[in-house]
Design a protein around this motif. Structure first.
Motif, short mmCIF file in Angstrom:
data_model
loop_
_atom_site.label_atom_id
_atom_site.label_comp_id
_atom_site.label_asym_id
_atom_site.label_seq_id
_atom_site.Cartn_x
_atom_site.Cartn_y
_atom_site.Cartn_z
N VAL A 633 0.84 -1.19 0.00
CA VAL A 633 0.00 0.00 0.00
C VAL A 633 0.88 1.25 0.00
O VAL A 633 2.06 1.21 0.34
CB VAL A 633 -0.92 0.04 1.24
N LEU A 634 0.27 2.35 -0.37
CA LEU A 634 0.85 3.67 -0.13
C LEU A 634 0.09 4.29 1.04
O LEU A 634 -1.15 4.21 1.11
CB LEU A 634 0.74 4.56 -1.37
N TYR A 635 0.83 4.88 1.95
CA TYR A 635 0.25 5.49 3.14
C TYR A 635 -0.61 6.69 2.74
O TYR A 635 -0.23 7.49 1.90
CB TYR A 635 1.42 5.93 4.04
N THR A 727 -3.93 2.95 0.89
CA THR A 727 -4.58 2.52 -0.34
C THR A 727 -3.67 1.51 -1.03
O THR A 727 -2.47 1.75 -1.22
CB THR A 727 -4.84 3.71 -1.28
N ILE A 728 -4.23 0.36 -1.41
CA ILE A 728 -3.47 -0.71 -2.06
C ILE A 728 -3.00 -0.24 -3.42
O ILE A 728 -3.76 0.38 -4.18
CB ILE A 728 -4.33 -1.99 -2.17
N VAL A 729 -1.77 -0.55 -3.77
CA VAL A 729 -1.23 -0.10 -5.05
C VAL A 729 -1.83 -0.93 -6.18
O VAL A 729 -2.28 -2.06 -5.99
CB VAL A 729 0.31 -0.19 -5.06
N THR A 730 -1.84 -0.36 -7.38
CA THR A 730 -2.52 -0.97 -8.53
C THR A 730 -2.06 -2.39 -8.80
O THR A 730 -2.88 -3.29 -9.06
CB THR A 730 -2.26 -0.10 -9.78
N GLU A 754 8.49 2.04 -5.88
CA GLU A 754 8.30 0.58 -5.89
C GLU A 754 6.95 0.23 -6.49
O GLU A 754 6.82 -0.76 -7.22
CB GLU A 754 8.42 0.02 -4.47
N ALA A 755 5.93 1.02 -6.20
CA ALA A 755 4.61 0.77 -6.79
C ALA A 755 4.68 0.83 -8.30
O ALA A 755 4.10 0.00 -9.02
CB ALA A 755 3.60 1.78 -6.26
N ARG A 756 5.42 1.81 -8.82
CA ARG A 756 5.58 1.93 -10.27
C ARG A 756 6.34 0.75 -10.85
O ARG A 756 6.00 0.24 -11.93
CB ARG A 756 6.29 3.24 -10.59
N ARG A 757 7.36 0.31 -10.16
CA ARG A 757 8.14 -0.82 -10.67
C ARG A 757 7.29 -2.09 -10.70
O ARG A 757 7.32 -2.85 -11.68
CB ARG A 757 9.37 -1.05 -9.78
N ILE A 814 -3.14 18.58 -0.74
CA ILE A 814 -3.18 17.49 -1.72
C ILE A 814 -2.63 16.24 -1.05
O ILE A 814 -1.48 16.24 -0.57
CB ILE A 814 -2.37 17.83 -2.98
N ARG A 815 -3.45 15.20 -1.02
CA ARG A 815 -3.10 13.97 -0.30
C ARG A 815 -2.83 12.82 -1.27
O ARG A 815 -3.51 12.66 -2.28
CB ARG A 815 -4.23 13.57 0.66
N GLN A 816 -1.87 12.00 -0.91
CA GLN A 816 -1.55 10.78 -1.65
C GLN A 816 -2.66 9.75 -1.42
O GLN A 816 -3.08 9.53 -0.30
CB GLN A 816 -0.21 10.24 -1.14
N ASP A 817 -3.14 9.13 -2.49
CA ASP A 817 -4.20 8.12 -2.37
C ASP A 817 -3.87 6.97 -3.30
O ASP A 817 -4.47 6.80 -4.37
CB ASP A 817 -5.56 8.75 -2.72
N GLY A 818 -2.86 6.17 -2.90
CA GLY A 818 -2.40 5.11 -3.77
C GLY A 818 -1.57 5.66 -4.91
O GLY A 818 -1.15 6.83 -4.91
N ASP A 819 -1.33 4.82 -5.91
CA ASP A 819 -0.48 5.24 -7.04
C ASP A 819 -1.30 5.64 -8.26
O ASP A 819 -0.76 5.81 -9.34
CB ASP A 819 0.49 4.12 -7.41
#
Length: 935
Positions: A633-635, A727-730, A754-757, A814-819
Motif C-alpha cells: 500500500v501507499l500510506y 490505499t493498495i497499489v494498482t 516501488e509501486a511503479r516498478r 493534496i493527499r496521496q491516495d495510492g499510485d
C-alpha cells in the motif's frame, strides 16, 4: 363518414402498426392493455388507454365486455382487432355491431363460415377451388381410421377451429392416428372451445402459398398478390416472402383467380387470406383455409404493392370504399420477412422470458416491433418480438439485406432465434427457392453459446477495466476483483484485454457447450473438469458440442476463478462496459449473477479451435494463493497526526488482520486492533473520530467505517465520509479478489517508486504472454516515470502539498491516495458553499483542459478526487498542473457557475420521514445530533 377515434383491440407489434397508420390518417388511436403492457409503445403513444385487467389474456385481451366498455368510455366509433386474440371471433364482431361500434374486418357470418375449416372446405368445393382429399367432421377415432385408410397415409389430423399451427398433427400410420386423436381433440377444446376434427391428405413436400384478398362487401374482391410461407416450424410460419419463388406464371394466375372466386362467392368484406398447399413434386395446388383477418406477414405485400392494407381496412369500415375495380396492383421487386421470436433454438425453441437489456435494430429495413431496452418479455403472450422486412429490386438482394439486418440486430436479456433465421436465409436451398413446409424439421443452426446447468455461488460476467469515467455520478467500475487472473485467462485464449469473461466465486458453475469453444481458467483452483477430464488453471482446452465444464469448490487458497472463452462473451455493453454491477441491476447478463437455464453467447467465429502450445507462465502471473496475504500500500490519504495517532498507524501495519465473513465485491471487512484516534470526534462531520465530510474513495482504499476497516472493492460506493489510512497499489489490487473469510492479511507500506516498478513489471509480463498467444510481437510497455526519492515506509506524511490560505482562495491540501489517485482538499473541515464552488471550478478547469491520463474527476463536499493513469500522466506532472490550475482560477468570491432553479414537491414531516428516523434511532444510534428528530 370518418372516424375520430378507433380502439385497437390488440397488443404488441400489430397494435403499434395499426396505431401508426391511424395517426397518419388523422384518426386518434385508443389503446387497451393488460398490466404486463402498461408501458408498451402503443399504450404510451395512444390518445387514450384503458386497462383491461391482469396479464393473462383470458383476464384482459379476451374480455369482450371490457373492450366494448373501453370503446364506449373513450367514445371510439370503431374497433380494429389486428391478428390473434379476438380477431376471428364472430361473436365479438357481432357484439360490436350490436353496440353500434364498427368492427373493422369481415362480417360475423363470413368469420363463422370460414372460421371452421370443414365448412370452408365445403365453400371452396362449391366455388370450384381444388381440394386435397379429406373428410368432413369426424364422429370418432374409428371413422377417422376408416377415412385415413381410404385417403392413404400420411394424413393431417386437424381441428376445424383455430389456427396458428395449433390443433394439427401429422399421422403416418394407424397407430399414430389412434394415439393422436384424443390428444388433438383435447387441445382443440382447450384452445378453441371446439373439439371438431377432420382429416386431409398430407402432401409430404408441400409448398405453402397464400393469396392476399380484399373485398368491398358488395361482391368486388381483388387479389393483392401471393406470399410464400413454406418455411414453418411446427406449422408456424417463420420466414415469408413475395413473390413466391419458382411459381410458374400460370399457377400464380390460377391461385389468385381461385382466391378471388372464393371471396366473391361470399361478397367478402375487408382483408383476408386464402391459403393453398402446392405439391412441390407436381405443381398442383389445393385449398387449405381462409384467414378472416389481417395476417402477420401483410407487410411484405404492402412493400411490393405500395398499398397500406390497414388504411384500406379503416377506410372501408368508415364508408370510404377503395376503388377496388382499378386497384389491380403491379408488384415491384421482392420482399422477405423474418419473424424474430424470444425463444431458444438450442432447447427446442422454448420461449424465453426476461428483461431486455439491449434492443437495437438496423434502419435499412422495415421493422415492426413493440420492444425496447427495459421491456419485460412475459410468458403470457406469443413470444414474437419483431418482424424484419427487407425489400429490394431482386430476391437475392432482399435476402442479402435481410441477412445483414439480422446480423446487425442486437437483443440482450433473452434468447432469440436471430442467429437461426440468419442461418436459414444463408442456406443453398433457400437461395434456390426450394424450401418446403418440412424443410426446418432437420435444420439445426450452429450456435456459439453455452448454457448454465448450475450457476455456482456468485457467477457474473465481467470485463477489464470495467466502467471507467463515471465515478463522479456514483457508478463504480465493477470489473473483475482479481484483474490479473482475468487478464491472464484472456491472454491465454488470445483475446483482447477488454473481452468479457466469467468471474466465479467460491463455488463455480456447471456449463454445457453448444459449439466448439476454446477456453482457459485462471485464478483459484476449483477442481474443474471438462467432459470428465480435469482442467488445471492456465490450461488452454477446447470444448466440443455437448461437453460439460464443471467447476466445484475452491481447492486451497483464493476465492475466485476466471473463465475466458476465445472471442469473449457476447453480452450488451452498458455505460461503456460489459461488467456486471449486481447492486445497480445492470451490465453483464441481465444485470445479475447467472441462474440455471441462462444461455451465454460467444463472440467471433473462432475459426481455429485447437489449443495453443502449452506456455510456461512467469511466476508473477501464476502466483501461489494461500490463506495468508500481504498487501502493498501507499500510506494515506488520511493519516497521523490529523486523524490517527502514530501508534495507530504503527499498529495498523504491524497487525495481522482477519477477513470478516461479511465481505463481498463492495468491500472486504477486516477484524483487528481498534484505533485510539488522534481526535475525540469528527467535528461537523459526525460524532465518531472516523467521520469526515464526504469525499470520493479510491478502489483499494482501506476505509475505517467507525473502528472497523473495509477494503473498498470494485462495486463499492464512490463517496463516503470515513477516513482511509492506506490505499493498495494498482499492481497488488488483484490480491483483494482472492481474499475469503478467515484469511490473514498484513499491510506493507511501499514507496511510489516501488509501486511503479511492480506495475511496470506486471504489464510487461502480460504483454509478453499476449504476444506468445497471438504470435504478434509484444507491445512495448511504457516505462515507469522517475519518482522522487522513496519515502520511509508508513512514517512518511501522506500529505504531498499544502498551499496556505490567501485573500483570494482557501488553503489547499493534496493527499496521496495510492499510485493512481490524488485527493485535493480546500479549507478547514467545515461545510462551506464557497469551498464547494472552488471544487467545481477546479474540476471544470481539468475538464476543459482535456488532459490525456485523467480517468475520473469526482467532487466531494470540499474536495476533488482525481483518478489518473500514472504512466500517461505521472504524478509529478499532475501536481504541477494542479499548481497551475490554482494560479489560473479566479478568486473564490468571483467564481461564477451556470445555475438553474428546480421546483420540487417537498414533504418533510410525512410518515416516510418519521419511519426513517425511527429506524435510525432503533438500529443505528439514538444519540446523534439530529436525533430524536431532524425535522
Amino acid at each position: 363518414m370518418a372516424f375520430r377515434r378507433v380502439l385497437v383491440a390488440n397488443r404488441g407489434a400489430i397494435a403499434t402498426r395499426i396505431s401508426r397508420t391511424l395517426r397518419k390518417m388523422g384518426v386518434a388511436p385508443v389503446a387497451v392493455y393488460s398490466d404486463a403492457d402498461r408501458y408498451a409503445p402503443h399504450v404510451l403513444q395512444a390518445e387514450a388507454a384503458v386497462r383491461l385487467g391482469p396479464a393473462p389474456a383470458a383476464e384482459s385481451y379476451l374480455r369482450i365486455d371490457a373492450i366494448l366498455e373501453a370503446a364506449r368510455a373513450t367514445q371510439a366509433e370503431a374497433i380494429h382487432p389486428g391478428y390473434g386474440f379476438l380477431s376471428e371471433n364472430a361473436d365479438f364482431a357481432a357484439r360490436c355491431e350490436a353496440a353500434g361500434i364498427v368492427f373493422i374486418g369481415p362480417t360475423p357470418g363470413q368469420m363463422r363460415d370460414f372460421g371452421l375449416k370443414h365448412t370452408a372446405r365445403a365453400m371452396a368445393e362449391a366455388s370450384g377451388v381444388p381440394l386435397l382429399a379429406g373428410t368432413g367432421l369426424l364422429a370418432d377415432v374409428d371413422e377417422a381410421l376408416r377415412a385415413a385408410a381410404r385417403i392413404g397415409y400420411p394424413v393431417m389430423l386437424k381441428s376445424t377451429a383455430g389456427g396458428g399451427g395449433i390443433g394439427m398433427r401429422r399421422c403416418a400410420s394407424p397407430d399414430e392416428l389412434a394415439t393422436g386423436y384424443d390428444a388433438v381433440a383435447r387441445l382443440a377444446r382447450a384452445n378453441f372451445k371446439d373439439s371438431g376434427l377432420f382429416l386431409e391428405k398430407l402432401v409430404e413436400r408441400a409448398r405453402h402459398v397464400e393469396v392476399q384478398i380484399f373485398g368491398d362487401g358488395k361482391g368486388v374482391v381483388v387479389a393483392l398478390g401471393e406470399r410464400y410461407c413454406s418455411l414453418q416450424r411446427r406449422n408456424q410460419k417463420v420466414i415469408e416472402e413475395t413473390p413466391a419463388p419458382g411459381l410458374p406464371p400460370d399457377v400464380r394466375k390460377a391461385l389468385c383467380a381461385a382466391a378471388v372466386r372464393l371471396g366473391g362467392a361470399t361478397s367478402y368484406r375487408s382483408a383476408g387470406t386464402v391459403e393453398f398447399v402446392v405439391d412441390a413434386a407436381t405443381g398442383a395446388f389445393s385449398f387449405l383455409e381462409v384467414n378472416t383477418r389481417i395476417q402477420v406477414e401483410h407487410g411484405i405485400t404492402e412493400e411490393v404493392t405500395g398499398i397500406d392494407i390497414v388504411e384500406w381496412m379503416v377506410r372501408l369500415a368508415a364508408g370510404d370504399r377503395p376503388a377496388l375495380e382499378s386497384a389491380s396492383p403491379r408488384a415491384a421487386g421482392a420482399a422477405i420477412e423474418a419473424r424474430l421470436y424470444a425463444e431458444d433454438p438450442g432447447r427446442g425453441f422454448q420461449p424465453s422470458c426476461g428483461l431486455l437489456t439491449e434492443v437495437s435494430f438496423p434502419s435499412h429495413v422495415r421493422v415492426e416491433t413493440w420492444v425496447d431496452a427495459g421491456t419485460e418479455v412475459t410468458p403470457h403472450y406469443d413470444p414474437m418480438l419483431a418482424k424484419l422486412i427487407a425489400t429490394a429490386p431482386t430476391r437475392q438482394q432482399a435476402i442479402d439485406e435481410l441477412r445483414a439486418a439480422l446480423a446487425a440486430t442486437r437483443i440482450g436479456g433473452v434468447e432469440t432465434n436471430r442467429a437461426y433465421l440468419h442461418a436459414v436465409l444463408g442456406t443453398a436451398a433457400f437461395a434456390a427457392g426450394e424450401v418446403h413446409t418440412r424443410f426446418l424439421d432437420d435444420f439445426a443452426a450452429p450456435g456459439r453459446a453455452f448454457e448454465v446447468l448450475e450457476p455456482g455461488t456468485q457467477t457474473t460476467v465481467q470485463d477489464h477495466p470495467g466502467r471507467l469515467g463515471i465515478w463522479a455520478v456514483g457508478v463504480p467500475p465493477s470489473g473483475p476483483m482479481d484483474a490479473l487472473a482475468f487478464r491472464v485467462a484472456n491472454a491465454l485464449v488470445g483475446n483482447e484485454g477488454a473481452a468479457a469473461g466469467l468471474e466465479c466465486t467460491m463455488v463455480g458453475p456447471t456449463l454445457r457447450f453448444r459449439a466448439r469453444v476454446t477456453l482457459a481458467l485462471a485464478g483459484a483452483d476449483m477442481g474443474a473438469t471438462l467432459a470428465g477430464v480435469p482442467v488445471a488453471p492456465h490450461q488452454v482446452v477446447t470444448a466440443r458440442p455437448g461437453d460439460v465444464l464443471r467447476l466445484g469448490v475452491v481447492v486451497g487458497g483464493g476465492s475466485r476463478a476466471y473463465l475466458a472463452v476465445r472471442g469473449g462473451l457476447d453480452v450488451p455493453t452498458y455505460l461503456g462496459s460489459r461488467a456486471t454491477f449486481t447492486l445497480g441491476l445492470f451490465g453483464g447478463h441481465e444485470g445479475r449473477a447467472l441462474r440455471t437455464g441462462d444461455v451465454l453467447h460467444v463472440g467471433g467465429d473462432d475459426a481455429s479451435d485447437e489449443p495453443h502450445v502449452a506456455l510456461e507462465l512467469p511466476d508473477a502471473l501464476m502466483p501461489t494463493l494461500s490463506n495468508e496475504t500481504t498487501l502493498a500500500v501507499l500510506y494515506g490519504p488520511q493519516g497521523a497526526p490529523d486523524f490517527f495517532t502514530d501508534d495507530d498507524i504503527d499498529a495498523f501495519f504491524a497487525a495481522t488482520w482477519i477477513v470478516h465473513h461479511n465481505s463481498s465485491r463492495t468491500g472486504v471487512r477486516l477484524i483487528g486492533p481498534k484505533p485510539t484516534w488522534a481526535r475525540r470526534d469528527g467535528g461537523e462531520a459526525g460524532l465518531h473520530p472516523s467521520n469526515i465530510h464526504d469525499n470520493a474513495y479510491a478502489i483499494g482504499a482501506v476505509d475505517f467505517t467507525g473502528d472497523m476497516p473495509v477494503i473498498l472493492g470494485p462495486d463499492g460506493p464512490s463517496l463516503g465520509g470515513f477516513v482511509c489510512p492506506a490505499t493498495i497499489v494498482t499492481a497488488e489490487l488483484w490480491k483483494v479478489g482472492q481474499l475469503k473469510a478467515g484469511d490473514k492479511v498484513r499491510f506493507r507500506a511501499i514507496s511510489l517508486a516501488e509501486a511503479r516498478r511492480l506495475k511496470a513489471d506486471q504489464e510487461a509480463d502480460l504483454a509478453a504472454l499476449a504476444a506468445a498467444t497471438t504470435g504478434l510481437p509484444p507491445a512495448l510497455a511504457p516505462s515507469a516515470p522517475v519518482a522522487a526519492a522513496a519515502p520511509r515506509p508508513h512514517a512518511s506524511d501522506p500529505v504531498l502539498v499544502v498551499l496556505p490560505e490567501t485573500a483570494e482562495r482557501p488553503s489547499v491540501t493534496i493527499r496521496q491516495d495510492g499510485d493512481a489517485y490524488l485527493l485535493v482538499e480546500y479549507g478547514p473541515m467545515v461545510l462551506d458553499l464557497a469551498l464547494r464552488f472552488r471544487v467545481h471550478a477546479l474540476a471544470a478547469w481539468f475538464t476543459d483542459a482535456r488532459l490525456q491520463g485523467i480517468i475520473d474527476l469526482t467532487p466531494g463536499i470540499r474536495s476533488l478526487h482525481i483518478h489518473y493513469d500514472d504512466v500517461v500522466l505521472p504524478r509529478e506532472r499532475l501536481l504541477a498542473l494542479l499548481a497551475r490550475a490554482e494560479a489560473e482560477l479566479p478568486p473564490t468570491d468571483a467564481i461564477e457557475v451556470p445555475s438553474r432553479i428546480v421546483h420540487l414537491p417537498l414533504s418533510w414531516d410525512d410518515p416516510a420521514t418519521q419511519l426513517a428516523i425511527q429506524k435510525y434511532v432503533q438500529s443505528v444510534r439514538p444519540d446523534a445530533p439530529w436525533c430524536p428528530s431532524n425535522i
